[in-house]
Scaffold this active site. Structure first.
Site, PDB file in Angstrom:
ATOM      1  N   ASP A 148       3.049  -4.144  -4.707  1.00 32.81           N
ATOM      2  CA  ASP A 148       1.744  -4.615  -4.872  1.00 32.81           C
ATOM      3  C   ASP A 148       1.677  -6.232  -4.992  1.00 32.81           C
ATOM      4  O   ASP A 148       2.263  -6.585  -6.061  1.00 32.81           O
ATOM      5  CB  ASP A 148       0.954  -3.986  -6.010  1.00 32.81           C
ATOM      6  CG  ASP A 148      -0.611  -4.288  -6.160  1.00 32.81           C
ATOM      7  OD1 ASP A 148      -1.002  -4.742  -5.166  1.00 32.81           O
ATOM      8  OD2 ASP A 148      -1.067  -4.264  -7.222  1.00 32.81           O
TER       9      ASP A 148
ATOM     10  N   ASP B 113      -3.459  -8.424   0.334  1.00 32.33           N
ATOM     11  CA  ASP B 113      -3.048  -7.469  -0.688  1.00 32.33           C
ATOM     12  C   ASP B 113      -2.446  -6.055  -0.140  1.00 32.33           C
ATOM     13  O   ASP B 113      -3.180  -5.542   0.655  1.00 32.33           O
ATOM     14  CB  ASP B 113      -4.565  -7.044  -1.437  1.00 32.33           C
ATOM     15  CG  ASP B 113      -4.020  -6.029  -2.340  1.00 32.33           C
ATOM     16  OD1 ASP B 113      -2.816  -6.037  -3.045  1.00 32.33           O
ATOM     17  OD2 ASP B 113      -5.036  -5.290  -3.190  1.00 32.33           O
TER      18      ASP B 113
END
Length: 446
Positions: free
Chosen positions: A100, A328
């Site tokens: 992440d 992201d």
């Protein structure tokens, strides 16, 4: 209509939302052949996919705009989205974790953790659906607890993780960091996937979620204890000679996305250079946008960049995004301003249908997606049409599809938009944490 829950692993320190209103703008630099400037990464590991989770996405953007004062980080999970997983070794024990770039902590479920429902009622540990029974600190020869601290992340839909904090040796893709600070989750309300046991965050130190004291109910901005995330520690320890990490996320096939829950070959996470996939010479180096603080300084939280323009049939020179856009890996979809999402989705053939109570554009699974490019740092990066139609099975096990580019809200200065995996399937994103730059390199067709 099927119920689609829009989600992301983007972490946001809510106490910092007031700082998001004024950006410290840094200029972009265009490089026609920056691939020659980046060494091949000496450490890399294959990424795998994917596991469905259930969590409400749009809550994230509301939390971002709310101006809340709690320092507790807000993270939303990836439901029917693709989670890119990798293997990690902590204290000699192996786990699969989510990769992440939208959060900063490395955390694992603790062996013997307590599982809760979203309304805070105890339930069997199996109902949190972690991939293992958890990290056993007693079997690690290198684990050192950090006393009088706690790890604490809450979630927009009611999920939460709390626990203790410690240091341990962490290895990913052959890269080893000693005395890495990690969260050890002892209590979780978590709608897991039965594959991963935690998460590895790669964003900036100010997004970490460790607090002074042992009572998470008292956590806030005043007792936050920022620390170096995994790759920042690797650079500090000189475990890599080049302070960059790189991600190349492969798209799955349409059949794979619709029908399977795991794929062992979906790209690379690389440390110390560019990920080992074929690229073209089209690239741009763009600055990460910092955010002004009340003290007059500028801080970095996540990898936010400026988008020059979005280009698709019917777009104009004014099709720009005022607010920063976060790159992201923990979010599948692109989230763009309302007016742009509406104009773009109208160009599907047949046009996408907006379902208001789900805040989602649905498309025919056999539709033709319009051309779409993002101009960043003066360079246009095309998004393949295959990435704009995402299939999933609804509650009746019927195949339905949504658009890869969704409504992220009005284009206002305090809004944050997201370029997720839909965009990242088409580039290699290399993050230079010494210069606070991102090098976007176009991938060769695959």
């Amino acid at each position: 209509m099927a119920s689609w829950k829009l989600v992301t692993f983007l972490a946001v320190a809510v106490s910092c939302t007031s700082a998001l209103e004024v950006r410290h703008v840094r200029s972009s630099r265009v490089s026609a052949a920056s691939t020659t400037e980046l060494p091949t990464a000496p450490f890399s590991i294959a990424l795998t996919d994917k596991a469905p989770r259930s969590s409400y996405k749009k809550q994230l953007l509301r939390e971002l705009r709310s101006g809340g004062k709690s320092k507790t980080a807000v993270v939303d999970g990836s439901g029917d989205d693709e989670e890119y997983l990798t293997d990690i070794v902590v204290g000699g024990q192996s786990f699969k974790v989510i990769v992440d770039t939208g959060s900063s902590d490395t955390w694992l479920a603790d062996k013997g953790f307590k599982c809760f429902t979203l309304d805070n009622s105890p339930q069997p540990a199996a109902d949190c659906f972690f991939g293992t029974t958890g990290f056993d600190t007693s079997k690690s020869k290198t684990f050192v607890p950090l006393p009088d601290t706690n790890f604490n992340i809450s979630y927009g839909d009611g999920e939460f993780l709390t626990g203790s904090v410690g240091f341990d040796t962490v290895t990913v893709g052959g890269l080893t960091v000693t005395r890495q600070e990690i969260g050890v989750v002892t209590a979780a309300a978590w709608e897991g996937d039965s594959i991963n046991t935690g998460l590895m965050g790669l964003a900036f130190p100010d997004l970490t979620s460790v607090y002074n004291g042992s009572n998470p109910d008292l956590d806030g901005a005043d007792n936050s204890l920022p620390y170096n995330p995994f790759f920042f520690s690797a650079v500090q320890q000189k475990a890599v000679s080049t302070p960059v990490f790189s991600v190349a996320l492969n798209r799955g096939t349409f059949a794979h996305q619709a029908n399977t829950t795991f794929d062992p070959d979906l790209g690379f996470l690389a440390f110390g250079g560019i990920a080992p996939v074929a690229v073209t010479k089209r690239s741009a180096t763009v600055p990460v946008q910092g955010f002004a603080t009340s003290s007059g300084g500028s801080e970095f939280f996540y990898y936010a960049v400026d988008i020059d323009a979005l280009v698709f049939p019917g777009s104009t020179a004014k099709t720009t995004i005022k607010a920063p856009t976060i790159i992201d890996t923990g979010t599948t979809l692109n989230y763009v301003p309302t007016n742009i999402a509406k104009a773009f989705n109208a160009r599907f053939d047949p046009p996408a249908t907006f379902v208001e109570d789900e805040d989602t554009y649905y498309v025919d699974c056999n539709a033709t997606a319009p051309a779409f490019s993002a101009k960043i740092g003066g360079v246009e990066f095309a998004v393949d049409g295959r990435d704009q139609i995402l299939p999933f099975l609804d509650e009746n096990n019927d195949l339905v599809c949504i658009s890869g580019t969704q409504d992220g809200g009005p284009d206002e200065d305090d809004t944050i938009f997201i370029f997720g995996d839909v965009f990242l399937h088409n580039v290699v994103a290399t993050f230079d944490i010494s210069k606070n730059d991102i090098i976007l390199t176009e991938r060769a067709s695959y």
